[in-house]
Design an enzyme around this catalytic site. Structure first.
Site, PDB file in Angstrom:
ATOM      1  N   CYS A 171       0.812  -1.217   0.000  1.00  0.00           N
ATOM      2  CA  CYS A 171       0.000   0.000   0.000  1.00  0.00           C
ATOM      3  C   CYS A 171       0.846   1.268   0.000  1.00  0.00           C
ATOM      4  O   CYS A 171       0.317   2.367  -0.124  1.00  0.00           O
ATOM      5  CB  CYS A 171      -0.963  -0.019   1.172  1.00  0.00           C
TER       6      CYS A 171
ATOM      7  N   HIS B  82      -2.837   7.158   2.700  1.00  0.00           N
ATOM      8  CA  HIS B  82      -3.347   5.899   2.145  1.00  0.00           C
ATOM      9  C   HIS B  82      -4.655   5.549   2.864  1.00  0.00           C
ATOM     10  O   HIS B  82      -4.751   5.640   4.083  1.00  0.00           O
ATOM     11  CB  HIS B  82      -2.300   4.801   2.364  1.00  0.00           C
TER      12      HIS B  82
ATOM     13  N   ASN C 256     -10.007   0.209   0.025  1.00  0.00           N
ATOM     14  CA  ASN C 256      -8.546   0.255  -0.068  1.00  0.00           C
ATOM     15  C   ASN C 256      -8.131  -0.240  -1.458  1.00  0.00           C
ATOM     16  O   ASN C 256      -8.222  -1.427  -1.749  1.00  0.00           O
ATOM     17  CB  ASN C 256      -7.942  -0.627   1.034  1.00  0.00           C
TER      18      ASN C 256
HETATM   19  N1  COA Z   1     -18.118  -8.303   9.689  1.00  0.00           N
HETATM   20  C1  COA Z   1     -18.459  -8.610  10.939  1.00  0.00           C
HETATM   21  N2  COA Z   1     -17.588  -9.071  11.841  1.00  0.00           N
HETATM   22  C2  COA Z   1     -16.313  -9.210  11.436  1.00  0.00           C
HETATM   23  C3  COA Z   1     -15.893  -8.908  10.148  1.00  0.00           C
HETATM   24  C4  COA Z   1     -16.856  -8.438   9.257  1.00  0.00           C
HETATM   25  N3  COA Z   1     -16.569  -8.114   7.991  1.00  0.00           N
HETATM   26  N4  COA Z   1     -14.568  -9.140  10.051  1.00  0.00           N
HETATM   27  C5  COA Z   1     -14.163  -9.583  11.243  1.00  0.00           C
HETATM   28  N5  COA Z   1     -15.229  -9.631  12.099  1.00  0.00           N
HETATM   29  C6  COA Z   1     -15.269 -10.070  13.470  1.00  0.00           C
HETATM   30  C7  COA Z   1     -14.107 -10.952  13.861  1.00  0.00           C
HETATM   31  O1  COA Z   1     -14.348 -12.299  13.446  1.00  0.00           O
HETATM   32  C8  COA Z   1     -14.082 -10.797  15.341  1.00  0.00           C
HETATM   33  O2  COA Z   1     -15.071 -11.618  15.891  1.00  0.00           O
HETATM   34  P1  COA Z   1     -14.791 -12.432  17.263  1.00  0.00           P
HETATM   35  O3  COA Z   1     -14.528 -11.364  18.278  1.00  0.00           O
HETATM   36  O4  COA Z   1     -16.045 -13.174  17.452  1.00  0.00           O
HETATM   37  O5  COA Z   1     -13.593 -13.261  16.967  1.00  0.00           O
HETATM   38  C9  COA Z   1     -14.507  -9.345  15.547  1.00  0.00           C
HETATM   39  O6  COA Z   1     -15.155  -8.949  14.325  1.00  0.00           O
HETATM   40  C10 COA Z   1     -13.369  -8.424  15.829  1.00  0.00           C
HETATM   41  O7  COA Z   1     -12.333  -8.750  14.902  1.00  0.00           O
HETATM   42  P2  COA Z   1     -11.030  -7.906  14.804  1.00  0.00           P
HETATM   43  O8  COA Z   1     -10.125  -8.522  13.788  1.00  0.00           O
HETATM   44  O9  COA Z   1     -10.525  -7.676  16.181  1.00  0.00           O
HETATM   45  O10 COA Z   1     -11.671  -6.568  14.230  1.00  0.00           O
HETATM   46  P3  COA Z   1     -10.988  -5.202  14.037  1.00  0.00           P
HETATM   47  O11 COA Z   1     -11.720  -4.179  14.806  1.00  0.00           O
HETATM   48  O12 COA Z   1      -9.512  -5.288  14.216  1.00  0.00           O
HETATM   49  O13 COA Z   1     -11.288  -4.932  12.505  1.00  0.00           O
HETATM   50  C11 COA Z   1     -10.128  -4.996  10.424  1.00  0.00           C
HETATM   51  C12 COA Z   1     -10.805  -5.803  11.531  1.00  0.00           C
HETATM   52  C13 COA Z   1      -9.551  -5.966   9.415  1.00  0.00           C
HETATM   53  C14 COA Z   1     -11.170  -4.119   9.788  1.00  0.00           C
HETATM   54  C15 COA Z   1      -9.042  -4.105  11.068  1.00  0.00           C
HETATM   55  O14 COA Z   1      -8.214  -4.917  11.887  1.00  0.00           O
HETATM   56  C16 COA Z   1      -8.210  -3.400  10.080  1.00  0.00           C
HETATM   57  O15 COA Z   1      -8.662  -2.496   9.416  1.00  0.00           O
HETATM   58  N6  COA Z   1      -6.938  -3.772   9.986  1.00  0.00           N
HETATM   59  C17 COA Z   1      -6.034  -3.176   9.037  1.00  0.00           C
HETATM   60  C18 COA Z   1      -6.247  -3.804   7.701  1.00  0.00           C
HETATM   61  C19 COA Z   1      -5.578  -3.028   6.617  1.00  0.00           C
HETATM   62  O16 COA Z   1      -5.548  -1.846   6.672  1.00  0.00           O
HETATM   63  N7  COA Z   1      -5.050  -3.723   5.630  1.00  0.00           N
HETATM   64  C20 COA Z   1      -4.396  -3.120   4.543  1.00  0.00           C
HETATM   65  C21 COA Z   1      -3.125  -2.546   5.009  1.00  0.00           C
HETATM   66  S1  COA Z   1      -2.468  -1.423   3.932  1.00  0.00           S
END
Ligand code: COA
Length: 332
Positions: free
Chosen positions: A116, A257, A287
């Site tokens: 990214c 980004h 993204n």
């Molecule tokens: N819808 C509903 N629930 C979801 C979900 C979705 N699309 N995706 C994950 N969950 C759930 C998980 O399974 C987890 O459930 P559990 O507690 O029962 O295990 C819960 O939501 C929390 O998951 P978590 O991974 O802690 O969520 P989060 O708040 O960290 O959000 C992301 C997940 C991926 C959105 C976040 O971590 C993120 O944005 N990370 C960076 C990703 C990124 O930027 N990538 C590109 C980099 S350049």
């Protein structure tokens, strides 16, 4: 001794494919909700390519848009640098495909792979060529077709990514004119384990087995990526500002980004930048990896958050881990 040359961004063009994937569509595909996606990430919809469209096609459309807003003879392009992690194929490079599709006869180019941070790294690279004094017109492109490596049954990944591209033209700044001021960049390969696509490279060449194991999809530990991105984007933006004896208060426009709305707002708060200086369009595009920064530049221009003479702070964190921040005096 000859005077140092400064590079400036003199034109911009962006492109997203027309097909939309909304949160309502995703609710029918995986166990998720519009509310969860809006609250945790800030995306409402993203654009995806149709079958048969590659990153080079998006890149070419972005350059055509650039030409519409800033007509010039493409044959003058000395160099094409493309940031992408979703090239049409392993080789030839996307830059070669773009050169051929645009019919630019006497140029050269290459791809930059930085996740990214791809657009920023391509921009830093193109800038150095212009600063060398030898290059007068450099096309810097960020283009990614993330849908090509997304597992649309993985709810933690498929909600995040979209497809899109943007291109800028770099030229030498006129005497006394500002342009690209400075950049910082860093890679920390320990982060490779948190965001990667293991299949299809020399370590795990494509086989029935790699496909069965879904190795050609994005593998992501979202929490680790999120934590790193929040910390690193602040660190890199502060580093480039400090190097130039500036603070967040001096910045007119912050273009980061677009990975997660919360990462952008956390950085902006740390730099004490009010919301009107911060560009957010992740709600419309998701993204798009190397596409996000030029797409956000376009949004900033449309929303009149970006004007000639503005001090612009660009920042990115991505797979690798890669990170960077660049200071630009906007030139048009
Ligand atoms: N819808 C509903 N629930 C979801 C979900 C979705 N699309 N995706 C994950 N969950 C759930 C998980 O399974 C987890 O459930 P559990 O507690 O029962 O295990 C819960 O939501 C929390 O998951 P978590 O991974 O802690 O969520 P989060 O708040 O960290 O959000 C992301 C997940 C991926 C959105 C976040 O971590 C993120 O944005 N990370 C960076 C990703 C990124 O930027 N990538 C590109 C980099 S350049």
């Amino acid at each position: 001794m000859s005077k140092p040359v400064r590079a400036k961004i003199s034109a911009l063009g962006t492109y997203v494919p027309p097909r939309l994937l909304t949160n309502a569509d995703l609710e029918k595909m995986v166990d998720t909700t519009n509310d969860w996606i809006m609250e945790r990430v800030g995306i409402r919809e993203r654009h995806l390519v149709d079958k048969g469209v590659g990153a080079s096609d998006l890149a070419v459309e972005a350059v055509k848009k650039l030409l519409k807003s800033h007509p010039f003879d493409l044959q003058q392009v000395d160099l094409i640098v493309v940031g992408t992690v979703t090239p049409d194929m392993m080789y030839p490079s996307t830059a070669c495909l773009v050169q051929h599709k645009l019919g630019i006869e006497n140029t050269w180019g290459f791809d930059v792979s930085a996740g990214c941070s791809g657009f920023l790294y391509a921009l830093n690279t193109g800038t150095k060529f212009v600063e060398s004094g030898r290059y007068k017109k450099v096309l810097v492109i960020g283009a990614d077709v993330n849908s090509s490596m997304t597992d649309f049954t993985d709810r933690a990944v498929c909600i995040i990514f979209g497809d899109g591209a943007g291109a800028v033209l770099l030229e030498p700044a006129e005497e006394g004119e500002d342009g690209i001021i400075d950049h910082v960049a860093q890679v920390e390969g320990m982060g490779g384990q948190y965001l990667y696509m293991p299949g299809g490279g020399s370590l795990n060449p494509a086989s029935h087995d790699t496909v069965d194991q879904k190795m050609h999809y994005i593998h992501q530990d979202g929490k680790q990526v999120f934590k790193y991105a929040v910390k690193k984007m602040s660190e890199m933006t502060e580093r480039v500002l400090e190097r130039n004896k500036l603070t967040g208060k001096d910045v007119d426009c912050f273009i980061a980004h677009q990975a997660n709305r919360r990462i952008i707002t956390a950085t902006a708060e740390r730099l004490e930048m009010p919301a009107e200086k911060v560009v957010i369009n992740i709600d419309r595009f998701g993204n798009t990896t190397a596409g996000t920064i030029p797409l956000a530049m376009q949004t900033a221009l449309e929303e009149k958050k970006l004007k000639k003479g503005n001090l612009v702070l660009l920042a990115a964190v991505g797979a690798g881990f890669t990170s960077g921040a660049t200071l630009v005096r906007w030139a048009f």
